[in-house]
Design an enzyme around this catalytic site. Sequence first.
Site, PDB file in Angstrom:
ATOM      1  N   TYR A  38      59.752  99.705   4.293  1.00 30.70           N
ATOM      2  CA  TYR A  38      60.274  99.704   2.866  1.00 30.70           C
ATOM      3  C   TYR A  38      58.857  99.318   1.992  1.00 30.70           C
ATOM      4  O   TYR A  38      58.004  99.798   2.459  1.00 30.70           O
ATOM      5  CB  TYR A  38      61.535  98.774   2.994  1.00 30.70           C
TER       6      TYR A  38
ATOM      7  N   ARG B  33      63.109 107.061 -10.849  1.00 28.99           N
ATOM      8  CA  ARG B  33      62.222 106.150 -11.179  1.00 28.99           C
ATOM      9  C   ARG B  33      62.048 105.470  -9.889  1.00 28.99           C
ATOM     10  O   ARG B  33      62.668 104.440  -9.546  1.00 28.99           O
ATOM     11  CB  ARG B  33      62.816 105.291 -12.310  1.00 28.99           C
TER      12      ARG B  33
ATOM     13  N   LYS C  39      66.363 101.769   2.405  1.00 30.76           N
ATOM     14  CA  LYS C  39      67.420 100.562   2.025  1.00 30.76           C
ATOM     15  C   LYS C  39      68.454 100.624   2.960  1.00 30.76           C
ATOM     16  O   LYS C  39      68.946  99.365   3.427  1.00 30.76           O
ATOM     17  CB  LYS C  39      68.021 101.061   0.680  1.00 30.76           C
TER      18      LYS C  39
ATOM     19  N   GLU D 143      70.298 103.362  -6.925  1.00 34.88           N
ATOM     20  CA  GLU D 143      69.293 102.952  -6.710  1.00 34.88           C
ATOM     21  C   GLU D 143      68.135 103.802  -7.079  1.00 34.88           C
ATOM     22  O   GLU D 143      68.220 105.129  -7.106  1.00 34.88           O
ATOM     23  CB  GLU D 143      68.994 103.224  -4.927  1.00 34.88           C
ATOM     24  N   ASP D 144      67.177 103.079  -7.691  1.00 38.36           N
ATOM     25  CA  ASP D 144      66.024 103.811  -8.670  1.00 38.36           C
ATOM     26  C   ASP D 144      66.382 105.156  -9.462  1.00 38.36           C
ATOM     27  O   ASP D 144      65.561 106.124  -9.514  1.00 38.36           O
ATOM     28  CB  ASP D 144      64.985 104.330  -7.375  1.00 38.36           C
TER      29      ASP D 144
ATOM     30  N   ASP E 102      71.247  97.924  -7.401  1.00 44.13           N
ATOM     31  CA  ASP E 102      70.286  96.920  -6.543  1.00 44.13           C
ATOM     32  C   ASP E 102      69.169  96.471  -7.564  1.00 44.13           C
ATOM     33  O   ASP E 102      68.554  95.325  -7.715  1.00 44.13           O
ATOM     34  CB  ASP E 102      69.883  97.338  -5.217  1.00 44.13           C
ATOM     35  N   ASP E 103      68.602  97.535  -8.243  1.00 47.19           N
ATOM     36  CA  ASP E 103      67.480  97.248  -9.138  1.00 47.19           C
ATOM     37  C   ASP E 103      67.638  96.411 -10.359  1.00 47.19           C
ATOM     38  O   ASP E 103      66.862  95.400 -10.827  1.00 47.19           O
ATOM     39  CB  ASP E 103      66.778  98.740  -9.605  1.00 47.19           C
TER      40      ASP E 103
ATOM     41  N   ASN F 177      55.841  95.925  -7.728  1.00 48.81           N
ATOM     42  CA  ASN F 177      55.162  96.609  -6.734  1.00 48.81           C
ATOM     43  C   ASN F 177      55.233  98.278  -6.766  1.00 48.81           C
ATOM     44  O   ASN F 177      55.914  98.566  -7.846  1.00 48.81           O
ATOM     45  CB  ASN F 177      56.081  96.156  -5.329  1.00 48.81           C
TER      46      ASN F 177
HETATM   47  P1  NAD Z   1      61.694  99.821 -15.384  1.00 45.74           P
HETATM   48  O1  NAD Z   1      60.942 101.174 -15.692  1.00 45.74           O
HETATM   49  O2  NAD Z   1      63.207  99.913 -15.810  1.00 45.74           O
HETATM   50  O3  NAD Z   1      61.003  98.701 -16.517  1.00 45.74           O
HETATM   51  C1  NAD Z   1      59.694  98.778 -16.627  1.00 45.74           C
HETATM   52  C2  NAD Z   1      59.623  97.945 -17.890  1.00 45.74           C
HETATM   53  O4  NAD Z   1      58.145  97.461 -18.244  1.00 45.74           O
HETATM   54  C3  NAD Z   1      59.954  98.749 -19.357  1.00 45.74           C
HETATM   55  O5  NAD Z   1      60.793  98.044 -20.009  1.00 45.74           O
HETATM   56  C4  NAD Z   1      58.343  99.143 -19.948  1.00 45.74           C
HETATM   57  O6  NAD Z   1      58.662  99.161 -21.384  1.00 45.74           O
HETATM   58  C5  NAD Z   1      57.671  97.834 -19.366  1.00 45.74           C
HETATM   59  N1  NAD Z   1      56.443  97.982 -19.400  1.00 45.74           N
HETATM   60  C6  NAD Z   1      55.712  99.166 -19.357  1.00 45.74           C
HETATM   61  N2  NAD Z   1      54.373  98.980 -19.448  1.00 45.74           N
HETATM   62  C7  NAD Z   1      54.022  97.859 -20.172  1.00 45.74           C
HETATM   63  C8  NAD Z   1      52.993  97.236 -20.789  1.00 45.74           C
HETATM   64  N3  NAD Z   1      51.752  97.610 -20.637  1.00 45.74           N
HETATM   65  N4  NAD Z   1      53.320  95.823 -21.135  1.00 45.74           N
HETATM   66  C9  NAD Z   1      54.598  95.403 -20.891  1.00 45.74           C
HETATM   67  N5  NAD Z   1      55.628  95.979 -20.436  1.00 45.74           N
HETATM   68  C10 NAD Z   1      55.466  97.186 -20.173  1.00 45.74           C
HETATM   69  O7  NAD Z   1      61.580  99.350 -14.076  1.00 45.74           O
HETATM   70  P2  NAD Z   1      62.100  97.983 -13.193  1.00 45.74           P
HETATM   71  O8  NAD Z   1      63.225  98.400 -12.327  1.00 45.74           O
HETATM   72  O9  NAD Z   1      62.537  96.968 -14.293  1.00 45.74           O
HETATM   73  O10 NAD Z   1      61.028  97.677 -12.127  1.00 45.74           O
HETATM   74  C11 NAD Z   1      59.802  97.022 -12.634  1.00 45.74           C
HETATM   75  C12 NAD Z   1      58.897  96.705 -11.772  1.00 45.74           C
HETATM   76  O11 NAD Z   1      59.375  95.524 -11.049  1.00 45.74           O
HETATM   77  C13 NAD Z   1      58.696  97.775 -10.562  1.00 45.74           C
HETATM   78  O12 NAD Z   1      57.312  97.704 -10.178  1.00 45.74           O
HETATM   79  C14 NAD Z   1      59.403  97.424  -9.346  1.00 45.74           C
HETATM   80  O13 NAD Z   1      58.927  97.726  -8.258  1.00 45.74           O
HETATM   81  C15 NAD Z   1      59.588  95.816  -9.600  1.00 45.74           C
HETATM   82  N6  NAD Z   1      60.829  95.386  -8.754  1.00 45.74           N
HETATM   83  C16 NAD Z   1      60.461  94.432  -7.994  1.00 45.74           C
HETATM   84  C17 NAD Z   1      61.530  93.848  -7.568  1.00 45.74           C
HETATM   85  C18 NAD Z   1      61.204  92.403  -6.341  1.00 45.74           C
HETATM   86  O14 NAD Z   1      60.304  92.248  -6.120  1.00 45.74           O
HETATM   87  N7  NAD Z   1      62.330  91.972  -5.898  1.00 45.74           N
HETATM   88  C19 NAD Z   1      62.764  94.403  -7.598  1.00 45.74           C
HETATM   89  C20 NAD Z   1      62.994  95.203  -8.675  1.00 45.74           C
HETATM   90  C21 NAD Z   1      61.839  95.778  -9.038  1.00 45.74           C
END
Ligand code: NAD
Length: 483
Positions: free
Chosen positions: A40, A92, A110, A181-182, A204-205, A344
């Site tokens: 993963y 995404r 997953k 998912e994604d 899950d996201d 990540n």
């Molecule tokens: P998403 O695309 O829904 O959201 C990303 C957000 O970041 C958007 O609102 C965007 O406007 C904002 N953004 C982009 N560039 C930016 C900048 N320069 N400054 C500030 N904000 C900015 O994605 P997501 O599902 O919310 O996931 C975001 C990140 O979190 C990913 O890297 C994902 O892998 C990680 N994530 C980690 C976990 C975990 O560790 N458990 C769980 C879910 C997501």
Amino acid sequence: RSLPNDLEKYIALNSLHDRNEELFFRVVCDNIDEIQPLIYTPTVGLACQRYGLIFQRPRGMFISANDKGHVAELLGNWPYPARLIVVTDGERILGLGDLGAHGMDIPVGKLSLYSACAGVHPEHCLPIMLDVGTNNQDLLNDRYYIGLRQKRLSGVAYDEFVDEFITAARAAFPGVLIQFEDFANHSAFRLLHKYRDDIPVFNDDIQGTAAVALAGLFSALRVSGGKLADQRVLFLGAGEAATGIADLIVSAMMAEGLSELDAIGRNWLVDSRGLVVKNREGLTEHKKRYAHDHAPVKDFLTAIRTLKPTAIIGVAAVGGAFTPEVLQAMAEINHRPIVFALSNPTSKAECSAEEAYRHTAGRALFACGSPYDPVKFDDKTFVPRQGNNSYIFPGVGLGAIASGSKLVTDEMFMAAAHTLAYLVTQDDIEQGSLYPSLPRIREVSAHIAAAVAEVAYKRGLATAARPNDMMGYIEQQMYDPHY
Ligand code: NAD
């Protein structure tokens, strides 16, 4: 272990999965710490990016836009009694963007974790790719792209296609739990809200991430001693993860006695255009709840200095965004600053564990989205742990299918977060770990499943007969690979 890099190990493990499923799961279960990052995140991100090159044989079911009108027929070909579907449209993938049909490794990975971490039988797991095209021009030009070479379906045509899939899946596999998912923001929130009050679905996201982050906050508060309702949380990012976490924090703050308005007021978002404030033009729907009355603030550091948060949560997939100045500012404001760098893969992490400890004089209560080795700082060794969704979703899924729950509710995710935080030991806390150790994952998942099933029974959502001994019932359902 002798293979030169993680992608090669991913390929080797995938081949083992194809050759001998039982052995694959035994190996994963026995070496979960080492193997989870290979099957993963973070490695799966790279595997998706190289999907067309490393492809050996298909796994899961690809349903393309050209199959419209025939989705029920396709699903009828699946030879196993699915009880759990993980579905993506690849728009995404992690923080990597639109990878189209090459995102299939995400549902596959997953579901492997469902079997390894919570013992959902592999036969009950069905990974699905809804191949609606891709807007990623590099992929459309790539001769090794395996998906439909067309721009994504959108609007009504897209919604009809997803709807056909959901209807067909529920007819083919009655009671099946569907995990989204994604999906990109514009689909993820819409689909979740469209289906969540009628059928067993979750994202899950949005919701799994929320529960794992909330559990991390509960653990951090065991150290700093405060109440959740007293925290001020500033997010970097305003997408699925950020608003999902904020929503669950609001519910949990309300459970501690705050009004909804006060709870919302304690959660702030910063996106690529700065602090999300009320008078900003063109705010998307999911951000509006957290658009507070405030003057515009351009950057994250100024937002910290202005709002004085007790916790910052990085979910923007902007690598290095928690600069030394950001971390130092948090340490000036708080004796024990809560710093979660959840993005990540690793290249997108807001800061490393080492940076978090170094720039806060070892005072940060830190959780990460990518794995980090223990960090020596002064005379102490910190063991940072990943706020990985895999602590939550396998147990939630198992609890929902074991009870035959008709819905998956926020109350279940809150119960999961409380259970996870409760399972963190004093030894974990003392070494700076906000989550239990990964080798305990099956025990953790069983407890979470029992807590989730309890909610299903309490709320009249369960369709399976209520067992006398809930833990025994859950454990008895868990697949245990013997080899
Ligand atoms: P998403 O695309 O829904 O959201 C990303 C957000 O970041 C958007 O609102 C965007 O406007 C904002 N953004 C982009 N560039 C930016 C900048 N320069 N400054 C500030 N904000 C900015 O994605 P997501 O599902 O919310 O996931 C975001 C990140 O979190 C990913 O890297 C994902 O892998 C990680 N994530 C980690 C976990 C975990 O560790 N458990 C769980 C879910 C997501």
